[in-house]
Design a protein around this motif. Structure first.
Motif, PDB file in Angstrom:
ATOM      1  N   UNK A 147     -11.875  51.483   8.957  1.00 22.85           N
ATOM      2  CA  UNK A 147     -11.167  50.336   8.360  1.00 22.85           C
ATOM      3  C   UNK A 147     -11.882  49.018   8.634  1.00 22.85           C
ATOM      4  N   UNK A 148     -12.578  48.932   9.779  1.00 21.21           N
ATOM      5  CA  UNK A 148     -13.341  47.718  10.071  1.00 21.21           C
ATOM      6  C   UNK A 148     -14.434  47.525   9.026  1.00 21.21           C
ATOM      7  N   UNK A 149     -15.126  48.598   8.741  1.00 21.68           N
ATOM      8  CA  UNK A 149     -16.203  48.549   7.746  1.00 21.68           C
ATOM      9  C   UNK A 149     -15.647  48.267   6.345  1.00 21.68           C
ATOM     10  N   UNK A 150     -14.491  48.849   6.070  1.00 22.82           N
ATOM     11  CA  UNK A 150     -13.874  48.619   4.755  1.00 22.82           C
ATOM     12  C   UNK A 150     -13.476  47.151   4.627  1.00 22.82           C
ATOM     13  N   UNK A 151     -12.870  46.606   5.680  1.00 21.54           N
ATOM     14  CA  UNK A 151     -12.462  45.187   5.602  1.00 21.54           C
ATOM     15  C   UNK A 151     -13.693  44.289   5.442  1.00 21.54           C
ATOM     16  N   UNK A 152     -14.780  44.665   6.124  1.00 20.38           N
ATOM     17  CA  UNK A 152     -15.999  43.846   6.025  1.00 20.38           C
ATOM     18  C   UNK A 152     -16.559  43.853   4.593  1.00 20.38           C
ATOM     19  N   UNK A 153     -16.224  44.879   3.821  1.00 19.23           N
ATOM     20  CA  UNK A 153     -16.737  44.974   2.441  1.00 19.23           C
ATOM     21  C   UNK A 153     -15.872  44.197   1.443  1.00 19.23           C
ATOM     22  N   UNK A 154     -14.722  43.713   1.902  1.00 21.92           N
ATOM     23  CA  UNK A 154     -13.828  42.977   0.989  1.00 21.92           C
ATOM     24  C   UNK A 154     -14.362  41.554   0.802  1.00 21.92           C
ATOM     25  N   UNK A 155     -14.491  41.140  -0.463  1.00 16.22           N
ATOM     26  CA  UNK A 155     -14.962  39.773  -0.747  1.00 16.22           C
ATOM     27  C   UNK A 155     -13.899  39.058  -1.578  1.00 16.22           C
ATOM     28  N   UNK A 156     -14.190  37.823  -1.922  1.00 14.31           N
ATOM     29  CA  UNK A 156     -13.237  37.056  -2.746  1.00 14.31           C
ATOM     30  C   UNK A 156     -13.072  37.695  -4.127  1.00 14.31           C
TER      31      UNK A 156
END
Ligand code: PMP
Ligand code: GLN
Length: 380
Positions: A147-156
């Motif tokens: 989930x950390x990696x997934x959140x890091x992939x979220x952009x505007x």
């Protein structure tokens, strides 16, 4: 020359491998479908409704009786209450439901997070909507989401995330904790979710299926997709449904009415009858398929393959690292020809080639077919 909207795409691996299995008269453990008949009462109901003349268009959102039956099933098995008029849509297969949901969410330039390996229809649907798929790998060993990696992939620009549990092709199942974390992410970043739950009843051992619909904050942002083909063993009937909040359902239906307009009428009637007569039929599936998984796996105990755990779906991954260093795409073709068992190479579900050597086998097959396939695989 017509420019292609999907230049990277050929014929799906499922069509390719089933055709190869037929050419070589191999046991077909590649494409995911049962090789045993669906319940007789269900098949008879289809014949009855077709013969009685129920062969014209159904209402666009699906037969009201079937949507009521779906609502009753969600209440009975998952303790979920939903309005069949505004939240449930019956479509010709989960594939179309996924396509319409993605098309409804994605504007040109939007980013969509896909977790690799992932089912083959997600990426093309995002591309056709003008979106950018952002592929985030699941953890290599057990295919859990990082989930950390997934959140890091979220952009505007991220608008949508697609999840799939139980998972095709790995058999991994999301936990209660996973969905709790996802709920928080969805709220924090204002995302929408497509939750592909077509294998919801195929969950084994001590695992449980957690639907995105059971998490309040998540449900408000989710298109949950289901397949009658998987649950009732009739993949060729191509009928599924989508459950989503009224505003999302309204957008989904705008698209569905111009993609296919309606699902097939007598199929919907047959499913309605069968669900009324056998409301707990889906609860019998876990034991049936777990038996098949265990039969296949125990017959492979002395093979040179390493078995990966399969907590759900009807797929078993076999790791061939001790046998060969060749590509999975080459081996599945070669072994279909030489050893008479067809499988699916897992690399095709990845955007970045994986480091693992895995083939996917479908165990929704008759017991004697599974035993014979395992015997042939033990010769490799
Ligand atoms: N999602 C997943 C994960 C699948 O494996 C499949 C294949 N059956 C589908 C969606 C599509 O289901 P349907 O046949 O109802 O279109
Ligand atoms: N879902 C099935 C699988 O994973 C195949 C469906 C298809 O052929 N498109 O094998």
């Amino acid at each position: 020359m017509l420019p292609s909207k999907l230049p990277e795409v050929g014929t799906t691996i499922f069509s390719q491998m089933s055709a190869l299995a037929a050419t070589h008269q191999a046991l077909n453990l590649s494409q995911g479908f049962p090789d045993f008949p669906a319940p007789e009462a269900l098949r008879q109901a289809l014949a009855k409704h077709a013969l009685e003349g129920h062969n014209q268009y159904a209402p666009m959102a699906g037969l009201p009786e079937l949507r009521d039956a779906i609502a009753r099933q969600l209440a009975r098995h998952r303790n979920i209450s939903c309005n069949p008029d505004t939240e449930i849509t019956v479509l010709p297969g989960a594939t179309e439901a996924i396509y319409c949901a993605i098309t409804a969410c994605v504007m040109p330039g939007d980013e969509v997070i896909l977790l690799d390996p992932c089912y083959d229809s997600y990426r093309p649907a995002v591309l056709l909507a003008g979106g950018h798929p952002v592929h985030v790998p699941l953890s290599a060993g057990d295919f859990t989401p990082d989930w950390g990696r997934i959140e890091a992939a979220i952009s505007a620009r991220t608008t949508l995330l697609v999840i799939n549990s139980p998972h095709n092709p790995t058999g991994a199942v999301l936990t209660h904790e996973d969905l709790t974390i996802l709920s928080a992410l969805v709220v924090k970043h204002g995302l929408l979710v497509v939750s592909d739950e077509v294998y919801e009843y195929l969950v084994y051992d001590n695992h449980r299926h957690h639907s995105a619909l059971q998490f309040e904050a998540l449900r408000a942002a989710t298109f949950a997709v289901f397949s009658f083909g998987k649950t009732y063993g009739v993949t060729g009937w191509k009928t599924g449904y989508c459950v989503a909040p009224p505003a999302l359902t309204a957008e989904l239906r705008k698209i569905h009415q111009y993609v296919c307009f309606v699902a097939v009428t007598p199929v919907q009637q047959a499913l309605t009858d069968f669900m009324a007569a056998e409301p707990d039929y889906p609860l019998t599936l876990a034991a049936l398929y777990q038996h098949k998984r265990d039969l296949f796996n125990s017959a492979l105990a002395h093979s040179r393959f390493q078995l990966r755990p399969s907590a759900g779906s009807y797929f078993q991954l076999l790791d061939y690292s001790d046998i060969s260093t060749a590509a999975d795409t080459q081996l599945c073709t070669q072994w279909t020809r030489e050893f008479g068992v067809a499988s699916i190479p897992v690399s095709v579900f990845h955007q970045q080639p994986p480091t693992q050597n895995l083939l996917r086998f479908c165990f929704a097959k008759r017991d004697n077919v599974l035993e014979q396939a395992a015997e042939q695989l033990c010769r490799i």
